[in-house]
Design an enzyme around this catalytic site. Sequence first.
Site, PDB file in Angstrom:
ATOM      1  N   HIS B 373       0.812  -1.220   0.000  1.00 55.75           N
ATOM      2  CA  HIS B 373       0.000   0.000   0.000  1.00 55.75           C
ATOM      3  C   HIS B 373       0.844   1.269   0.000  1.00 55.75           C
ATOM      4  CE1 HIS B 373      -2.977  -2.987   1.005  1.00 55.75           C
ATOM      5  NE2 HIS B 373      -2.304  -3.285   2.097  1.00 55.75           N
ATOM      6  N   CYS B 374       1.984   1.221  -0.701  1.00 50.34           N
ATOM      7  CA  CYS B 374       2.876   2.385  -0.753  1.00 50.34           C
ATOM      8  C   CYS B 374       3.261   2.863   0.641  1.00 50.34           C
ATOM      9  CB  CYS B 374       2.266   3.541  -1.541  1.00 50.34           C
ATOM     10  SG  CYS B 374       1.946   3.141  -3.239  1.00 50.34           S
ATOM     11  N   ALA B 375       3.409   1.925   1.568  1.00 50.88           N
ATOM     12  CA  ALA B 375       3.820   2.296   2.925  1.00 50.88           C
ATOM     13  C   ALA B 375       4.765   1.227   3.444  1.00 50.88           C
ATOM     14  CB  ALA B 375       2.600   2.454   3.821  1.00 50.88           C
TER      15      ALA B 375
END
Lengths: 151, 416
Positions: B373-375
């Site tokens: 999740h781009c994290a």
Amino acid sequence: MSDDLRELYQEVILEHGKNPRNFYASEDATNEARGNNPLCGDQLVIYLKLDDDGRVANASFLGKGCAISMASASMMTEIVKGRTRNEAESIFEAFHGICTGEEAGHKLSDDLEKLQVLSGVSAFPTRVKCATLPWHTMVAALHGKDEISTE
Amino acid sequence: MTSQDATDVVPSYDVDAVRSDFPILSTTMHDKPLVFLDSAASAQKPRQVIDAVSSAYESEYANVHRGLYKISETATANYEGTRETIRKYINAERTSEIIFTRNATESINLVAYSFGREFLEEGDEVVITELEHHANIVPWQILRDEKGVVLRVAPVNDDGELIMSDFEEILGPNTKLVTVSHMSNVMGTVLPVEELIQRAHAVGAKVLLHGCQSVTHIPVDVQALGCDFYVFSGHKLYGPSGIGVLYGREELLDSMPPFMGGGDMISSVTFAKSTWANLPHKFEAGTPAIVQAIGLGAAIDYVTDLGLEAIGAHEAELLNYATQKLSSFDGLKIIGTAPNKASVLSFTLDFAHPHDIATIIDRAGVAVRAGHHCAQPLMDRMDVPATVRASIGLYNNRSDIDALAAALADVQELFG
Ligand SMILES: Cc1ncc(COP(=O)(O)O)c(C=O)c1O
């Protein structure tokens, strides 16, 4: 549940995924490379020990990923052992073909037939990279590169 | 919420009626009715937005701010009208404080390049949190490498809440900017932004608040909050992709140099020197996303008509239902268990990888997101390689959650 799901997640794959073979960091590896799939965050390291005449004397891996990538890496380490560099690369080409479906109907030679269980990914375009990442990484290691990314 | 209780003052709306506004919700995926639980990545669009976009193209399309003819005037009025709609939605003081960008990512980069290069110096500190999206990490790393500013990271606890005492300890005389998500896109945690902003202002730092996730669930009043910048993307707010917003307080935006040069952002140009247009156009070089902005205006009207409070209440009820339903699954672990969370349910199963889960439930018609999740730093912090994320939008209902649970049973059948 759909047939192509059962085709993808065959018993053999689930078993390799749960109990991957050659799952360790080799201390005496001559070549090692890290593979990343930045899209999903999968990461693995392939360790190869090449002997003097360029044969893969040993292959192992470590990493985190889905059942497909773990099973593919596990089966790959079994298959490339004892092969020359060129043999390993041409097996990858054939394997790539069955994963993308480009060689649908094409049969792998008898000693590679067990890789056929991964051909189910051809029905799942977003998952082809999961099956091929360990192989791309292995080829990178053969060529002395220490890192590759697929996207 | 369909409570008949007369004392129930929670506003509500008819979810079935709302669902029929979204054409895609009556389509199928793999021959199964589409169950869309990925609105945190990008939300679906109601008929009202689709119509606003097509009618803008069909009958009122021309470039803005340029044509001396009727349809250009109309297009300009509609485009600029959205600025007023946004101003009201977040209660900014002036429309000149509303800058159109492509998305939240561009809004953050605009601040990093313009504000960051102009006002931050070596040794100045930029504070982020451990739960940030890459969009709120990477621009500051680029600035760090260019200017020698220091990036400080405020940690979260095992529930995914910001640890306030650590945050306060990080703040100091060198803190120049605090840039935080209002709500985590991975865990749904809602941050105590009023308090964060007060603390940051107390040490003289500016605050950039990311509304990417919260803007669709939680009413925001930028003046009451007192944040210096606020950013969000149109596509998560049921509007088109390609349009995003940067709000900034006028005196700050006025003091900042342009981000990009070109047409529309100038007052006059000679080869010797150019002067900049007034706000907001100083930051909007080139032909903007005209129709996307108009579509965003229609999306905000749609959300405002339903009411953010009613939307928030509906989603909270559904999140509760989903949390209870999934908690009974053997081997399922929810990632992000802060008491104050909204609309996002991340989880792992101890017998299957998130990608395998997503692939299997996709065949049942259920769309969720699986991955980091781009994290990625947050994944490391929570000690998971990836999660499955089901996220709830204003149109989801209990059947969607039931379909997710049923599809997870397929995963159990294959892998369990
Ligand atoms: C918290 C947060 N920040 C930033 C972004 C980036 O948004 P966009 O890709 O629209 O710029 C997102 C969306 O993925 C998000 O959820």
